[in-house]
Design an enzyme around this catalytic site. Sequence first.
Site, mmCIF file in Angstrom:
data_model
loop_
_atom_site.group_PDB
_atom_site.id
_atom_site.type_symbol
_atom_site.label_atom_id
_atom_site.label_comp_id
_atom_site.label_asym_id
_atom_site.label_seq_id
_atom_site.Cartn_x
_atom_site.Cartn_y
_atom_site.Cartn_z
ATOM 1 N N GLN A 136 10.942 -11.492 12.664
ATOM 2 C CA GLN A 136 9.639 -10.804 12.626
ATOM 3 C C GLN A 136 8.584 -11.749 12.042
ATOM 4 O OE1 GLN A 136 9.635 -7.782 9.682
ATOM 5 N NE2 GLN A 136 7.814 -6.732 10.412
ATOM 6 N N SER A 139 4.093 -11.621 8.345
ATOM 7 C CA SER A 139 3.457 -12.026 7.085
ATOM 8 C C SER A 139 3.011 -13.487 7.108
ATOM 9 C CB SER A 139 4.422 -11.846 5.920
ATOM 10 O OG SER A 139 4.882 -10.531 5.878
ATOM 11 N N GLU A 254 10.643 -0.345 10.913
ATOM 12 C CA GLU A 254 11.182 -1.108 9.774
ATOM 13 C C GLU A 254 11.535 -0.146 8.631
ATOM 14 O OE1 GLU A 254 8.485 -4.016 8.096
ATOM 15 O OE2 GLU A 254 10.150 -5.160 7.277
ATOM 16 N N GLU A 385 3.830 -0.736 -4.573
ATOM 17 C CA GLU A 385 2.436 -0.297 -4.781
ATOM 18 C C GLU A 385 1.861 0.248 -3.470
ATOM 19 O OE1 GLU A 385 3.616 -3.241 -5.719
ATOM 20 O OE2 GLU A 385 3.472 -3.220 -7.899
#
Length: 416
Positions: A136, A139, A254, A385
Amino acid sequence: MKLRLEDSPEHAEFRSEFIEWLKKVLPQGWTEALAEGDEEKFVAARKQWDVLTWMRIIGESGYAAPLWPKEYGGLSGYTWMQQIIREELGNHRLPLAGINLLGVGLAGPTIIDHGTEAQKERYLKKILTGEEIWCQLFSEPTSGSDLASVGTKAIKDGDEWVVNGQKVWTTIAQFAKFGMLLARTDPDKPKHDGLSYFILDMKSPGVEVRPLKQMTGSSEFNEVFFTDVRIPAENLVGDVGDGWRCARTTLMNERTTLAGLSIDETTFVGGSAKKDPWQVFVDLIPNKKDSLARQQMAQFYIESMVKEITAFRANVKRMKGETPGPEGGVNKVFNAEYNQRKSIFTVDANGLRSVAWTKNDKTAEAISSRFLRARANTIEGGTSEILRNQMAERILGLPREIEVDKDVPFKDIKRQ
Ligand SMILES: Cc1cc2nc3c(=O)[nH]c(=O)nc-3n(C[C@H](O)[C@H](O)[C@H](O)COP(=O)(O)OP(=O)(O)OC[C@H]3O[C@@H](n4cnc5c(N)ncnc54)[C@H](O)[C@@H]3O)c2cc1C
């Protein structure tokens, strides 16, 4: 305590069909060794096999992806089938997708939802059989939680796209044949609108994969650099500018894949002995009689029950054919933090042995490695978060986080 829902006649029939199939395909002695709890016999059966053999067998059977349409290698089935398959694979010490978890869990469902017919024909079956491993490529060094801000560029040149940029954290890129690539195709549009989604052949000229050495000593993930990498136009998934919509499908899957993993106890063929995870933890604590240690262990036990009940609630929904609600996200946050606290406690309880062990002390090595690896739990698959933000907005109905750059053309956004 192990919670289990009683099977309906339909569920029971499917379960026994699947178990019969397993008995037929597993190497001689496997199921008998498990039934007898004979570890030596199991190791002997296990030696006859490797993960790729297993992936090919389950990949050709339809059981690897019961929700996928039959014509692409699935069963056109229901979520409860997936649940039963996961449970029985766990009982038989087998993984669902082995090293192609990202292919089966993320890439496949995205291609099914957004890909062309030709892409479905070309890629799906080889994902299931493990012939082609996927990674993947989302990022980047400055785009993780704010994924829509990815800067890797793809520019159209005739029948091809030319890609330049960098990704990071790319799990198993060093073994992957293909990558799901999110790239910027129109910097004049706001960040969510100028993205496109591509299938990238990882062996294309200009792709450089650099494994990153982690503090555990292993290299699970990589940096990936692109220099004038050419991707054929037919590898675009969805339309140009449709990248965010496709990426959301990947991300949604995911979460479900990770939530599913907390149910499975096995990720390797024959890997983990089917021991009670609580007993495994207790065995690692040398000072069990110490009153403070006992108090903390009691707290961990209570929390492990909370975790199990939450997972059970999601399983009940799957068995009824419903989509689980917030349980997946809640358990991801809870599990990650629980695991970190438990690994810190284990390190403390074992004292110096956790940081400086004698050469053959594999248990001490595992305690240290688990502690270090657990740091990633609150980051991978979305940080705690960000998940808390999502729960606040979607479950508790709190106001959405302010996004100042949402409607600004990407090229005008100030970036590092
Ligand atoms: C083991 C591992 C494997 C991974 N594998 C892959 C992979 O295969 N492919 C891939 O594409 N990615 C992968 N990732 C990347 C992962 O998805 C990102 O690390 C993650 O999304 C966080 O992004 P970041 O690291 O850029 O941190 P940042 O987004 O820079 O966040 C830094 C800190 O700020 C906090 N933060 C950021 N924004 C907010 C906000 N709006 N509100 C509150 N807090 C905020 C974060 O929670 C975090 O604590 C992997 C990560 C790990 C750890």
